[in-house]
Design a protein around this motif. Structure first.
Motif, PDB file in Angstrom:
ATOM      1  N   LEU A 148      56.720  46.007  51.599  1.00 19.42           N
ATOM      2  CA  LEU A 148      55.675  46.393  51.987  1.00 19.42           C
ATOM      3  C   LEU A 148      54.683  47.125  51.101  1.00 19.42           C
ATOM      4  N   LEU A 149      55.459  47.883  50.360  1.00 19.58           N
ATOM      5  CA  LEU A 149      54.326  48.622  49.280  1.00 19.58           C
ATOM      6  C   LEU A 149      53.768  47.519  48.573  1.00 19.58           C
ATOM      7  N   LYS A 150      54.308  46.761  48.085  1.00 19.38           N
ATOM      8  CA  LYS A 150      53.468  45.103  47.468  1.00 19.38           C
ATOM      9  C   LYS A 150      52.159  44.826  47.668  1.00 19.38           C
ATOM     10  N   ILE A 151      51.934  44.726  49.432  1.00 23.25           N
ATOM     11  CA  ILE A 151      50.787  44.411  49.970  1.00 23.25           C
ATOM     12  C   ILE A 151      50.136  45.861  49.820  1.00 23.25           C
ATOM     13  N   ALA A 152      48.880  44.449  49.020  1.00 18.03           N
ATOM     14  CA  ALA A 152      47.728  46.228  47.950  1.00 18.03           C
ATOM     15  C   ALA A 152      46.873  46.552  49.708  1.00 18.03           C
ATOM     16  N   SER A 153      47.053  45.992  50.622  1.00 17.43           N
ATOM     17  CA  SER A 153      45.950  46.922  52.004  1.00 17.43           C
ATOM     18  C   SER A 153      47.139  47.230  52.750  1.00 17.43           C
ATOM     19  N   PHE A 154      48.382  47.436  52.463  1.00 19.78           N
ATOM     20  CA  PHE A 154      49.033  48.096  53.435  1.00 19.78           C
ATOM     21  C   PHE A 154      49.055  49.288  52.917  1.00 19.78           C
ATOM     22  N   ARG A 155      49.255  48.794  51.081  1.00 26.96           N
ATOM     23  CA  ARG A 155      49.365  50.763  50.651  1.00 26.96           C
ATOM     24  C   ARG A 155      47.408  51.315  50.933  1.00 26.96           C
ATOM     25  N   ARG A 156      46.341  50.398  51.141  1.00 27.01           N
ATOM     26  CA  ARG A 156      45.548  51.484  51.651  1.00 27.01           C
ATOM     27  C   ARG A 156      45.200  51.934  52.239  1.00 27.01           C
ATOM     28  N   PHE A 157      45.873  51.448  53.556  1.00 24.16           N
ATOM     29  CA  PHE A 157      45.782  51.873  55.092  1.00 24.16           C
ATOM     30  C   PHE A 157      46.861  53.014  55.112  1.00 24.16           C
ATOM     31  N   VAL A 158      47.790  52.873  54.643  1.00 28.14           N
ATOM     32  CA  VAL A 158      48.744  54.898  54.810  1.00 28.14           C
ATOM     33  C   VAL A 158      47.652  55.156  53.781  1.00 28.14           C
ATOM     34  N   SER A 159      47.336  55.309  52.415  1.00 31.46           N
ATOM     35  CA  SER A 159      46.595  55.915  51.866  1.00 31.46           C
ATOM     36  C   SER A 159      45.344  56.616  52.649  1.00 31.46           C
TER      37      SER A 159
END
Length: 425
Positions: A14-25
């Motif tokens: 999951l943390l390799k997915i850039a859009s997911f990292r942005r969503f979490v941030s």
């Protein structure tokens, strides 16, 4: 030692997915302000001389526009880019909280002005909630949905542990305006991050908004597990918010040490949320809906504890257990929802669920505020706790609760996106 054939862990994937990292941030940044907002709002009302009645009006006014506009938000979430809807909603919330901070700081805050800002914030939420629900399914692979739902809550829950304590200190030292101003800033920062997701609009064949709404209602009503959970949730959520958000700060001011102790109680609740998130990262229950119903019943514990005027040392662990239960319930419910509802319907289904669960909240706030004039706060809190317990038992009497279980990898995609049988619905 990891072997060559061992599949990657869900969290690292999951943390390799850039859009997911942005969503979490974006969720993390927004949470740093939202953690302080309920306490700041309550004491903004108290600072200008308001009591239970004024706070009830403010909280009800914040909820009403969410109910009124949530269906529209759901329809747009199934038609338009969800990243743009999230951007617009967060930007609108930033403006409302900024205006509220200014009125409080300048000493011009009244019940009417606070309620007006709350109305705008509630309107913003009506577009944020359904768009966020559907956005997760667009970003994350289906097999990792539960871990994604838990991971999204992990950093924000961690921030919320200290947020109420810091908020309590800020409010006690300098008033509510600074905490509200920070909340406005975090909404604005989250808006910029969410716009960068650039999610495409769902591919939905539609003949118009009204036909979409009718189709959404038909799909909602055909899923017994969904509308019964929503109906019972209406009672449970209104009892919890009326007891905790409305009467909680007032009881803390009467029988504990005011803003400081109320901040500790909220911190205990968010500690429980954090523990619940950690549980969900490891535990994958099969009976998703049953777990959601039972775990949510723990919300009765802190209300009963405060109603019995027990020492703060006992209120805090009861509140922690409620937080654990709520987070487990949210993750289990969200995962079941995402697995059982097609991605192109999630905006409308989420909106109908949200409207249902919020429908009685304004009435609950107003009734509780009126009851507080005739009954003691402790009696009203005990009534709210009993209502939550009764709603939980009632929900467990619905047979479909035991049929909505975790889908296996083999049939997950068919259930979520393919033809839907009566048994699956």
């Amino acid at each position: 030692m990891k072997t060559a054939d061992e599949p990657p862990k869900p969290i690292s994937t999951l943390l390799k997915i850039a859009s997911f990292r942005r969503f979490v941030s974006a969720n993390l940044i927004s949470a740093t302000g939202s953690a302080m907002a309920p306490l700041a709002l309550a004491y903004a009302v108290i600072e200008q001389g308001g009591g239970a009645g004024s706070l009830g009006v403010v909280l009800a006014t914040n909820t009403v526009p969410t109910i009124v506009f949530l269906l529209a938000g759901g329809l747009f979430a199934d038609r338009l880019s969800r990243s743009r809807l999230l951007f617009t909603g967060n930007l609108l919330a930033a403006g409302a909280q900024g205006a509220l901070a200014v009125t409080v700081a300048t000493g011009h805050a009244t019940t009417v002005s606070i309620a007006a800002c709350g109305f705008v914030s509630g309107t913003a939420a009506s577009f944020i909630v359904p768009a966020a629900q559907g956005a997760v399914s667009q970003i994350v692979p289906e097999r990792h949905l539960q871990q994604a739902n838990a991971l999204l809550r992990l950093p924000s829950n961690a921030v919320k542990v200290l947020g109420p304590v810091v908020g309590g200190v800020i409010v006690a030292a300098s008033g509510a305006a600074w905490a509200l101003a920070w909340d406005a800033f975090t909404f604005a920062a989250a808006a910029v991050l969410l716009l960068g997701l650039r999610l495409d609009a769902p591919l939905v064949a539609s003949g118009g908004l009204l036909s979409d709404l009718r189709a959404g209602w038909a799909g909602f009503w055909s899923r017994t597990w969904l509308w019964t959970y929503t109906a019972v949730g209406t009672v449970l959520v209104s009892a919890w918010l009326a007891g905790f958000q409305l009467l909680g700060p007032l009881v803390a001011a009467e029988q504990y040490a005011g803003a400081r102790d109320w901040g500790l109680i909220q911190a205990a609740f968010t500690c429980g949320l954090l523990v619940g998130t950690l549980v969900c990262l490891r535990w994958k229950p099969y009976r998703l809906l049953t777990v959601a119903v039972v775990a949510a019943g723990a919300l009765a514990l802190p209300l009963a504890a405060m109603a019995c005027t027990v020492p703060l040392s006992l209120v805090l662990p009861a509140t922690t257990l409620a937080g654990i239960g709520l987070d487990v319930a949210i993750v289990a419910w969200t995962t079941a929802f995402q697995q059982r509802v097609p991605q192109t319907e999630q905006g409308r289904m989420s909106a109908l669920n949200g409207v249902g669960e919020r429908l009685a909240i304004p009435v609950g706030y107003l009734i509780t505020a009126l009851a507080a004039h005739s009954w003691s706060s402790q009696a009203v809190l005990l009534t709210c706790a009993g209502t939550i317990a009764a709603a939980t038992v009632l929900n467990l009497c619905v047979p479909d609760v035991y049929r909505i279980n975790r889908l296996t990898p083999d049939n997950q995609r068919t259930a979520a996106h393919g033809p839907r049988t009566v048994e699956q619905a």
